[in-house]
Design a protein around this motif. Sequence first.
Motif, mmCIF file in Angstrom:
data_model
loop_
_atom_site.group_PDB
_atom_site.id
_atom_site.type_symbol
_atom_site.label_atom_id
_atom_site.label_comp_id
_atom_site.label_asym_id
_atom_site.label_seq_id
_atom_site.Cartn_x
_atom_site.Cartn_y
_atom_site.Cartn_z
ATOM 1 N N ASN A 242 61.368 -27.728 76.806
ATOM 2 C CA ASN A 242 61.065 -28.608 77.948
ATOM 3 C C ASN A 242 60.560 -27.828 79.157
ATOM 4 N N ASN A 247 59.636 -34.560 80.270
ATOM 5 C CA ASN A 247 61.023 -34.169 80.007
ATOM 6 C C ASN A 247 61.353 -32.774 80.526
ATOM 7 N N SER A 258 70.236 -31.890 78.692
ATOM 8 C CA SER A 258 69.022 -32.660 78.469
ATOM 9 C C SER A 258 69.158 -33.526 77.223
#
Length: 325
Positions: A242, A247, A258
């Motif tokens: 990411n 994201n 996450s």
Amino acid sequence: MAIILPTVIQGPAYILHGGVVQYVEDDIAVEEVLESWTPKTTFGDAGPRHKSRMFKLSYKPVGMLTSGLLNYFYEAHLAPQTYVGQSIIPASNYAVTICSLTENKTYGYVRGGLGAPPDLFCGPTGSLFGQAQIWCLGNVAVAPTNANFLKAAISTITPDTSFDASKIKSDIYSGVLGALSAPLNALGAMNGFMFKFGFKPKTIVAADVGIADVILEADGFNLTVQFAPSNLTEAQLDTWLNYQGANAVLPGQSYGGSATGAGDLVLTGQVFAWIFTAKQVGPRSLKRIYKIGEHRFPAGALEMVNQLTNTTGVPNPLFAFTAGT
């Protein structure tokens, strides 16, 4: 002239502590950790004076895969609420005994605790455990002038029969990360998975007796997993970490929190079916190498770190295991 003849003392040994016998791959090294202070005068130093003394036993346990050894080494990560902020000295069976087999003698300390748990290696090409430490200190229930303050009396060994080479198991492990879809639901490693257990003991010194206790600090208590991915492309890893996009991990956010790249990393042994779980971890960084004859991701290239979670205010485990065959 008198020639002093040597008395050679050598031979293998094992450790008994906390009701658990630990055989070692090579040796048990004992380091004397001494603190002193020196008064000053206009004529020079007055000479060192004693402050505190403890002993650190360093060794590499034989990689016998047993629930007893796993519970002993990783008890704090299995149940943080019970051990973090508490003494590393067990409530019972706290004596530390080195059993010297060649001599049939025991050398020991009246009080000690696990000072550093070993790394845990999950793979077919290496031993299960890394280096471990036991810290030994005086028993402050008595004064230093007591004969049972620090060192235990030398005795003969009570024979142990728990060594079992068939329990030295090396296996092939496959990993699954949380409930995530492919490719994170089938992770392989070029040279195994390594669990590293963050663990920082803190000594408490009482001036009249030396080190009174050793407490497991919350600072630095964590779990890290390292491995070199064997079945992921560089593009897939870039997406997983990411770095950018919708994201992206933003400043202030947790690597292990996450929803798109974190979860419980569950490793399952393909032969002996032992299962090891790193709780709520996510990827933090990745090393790469561009070279002829070298895999893109070197040993330990990917580092995964944990996020602390709680249930009704109680810290959840950072680590778990399920026994196999």
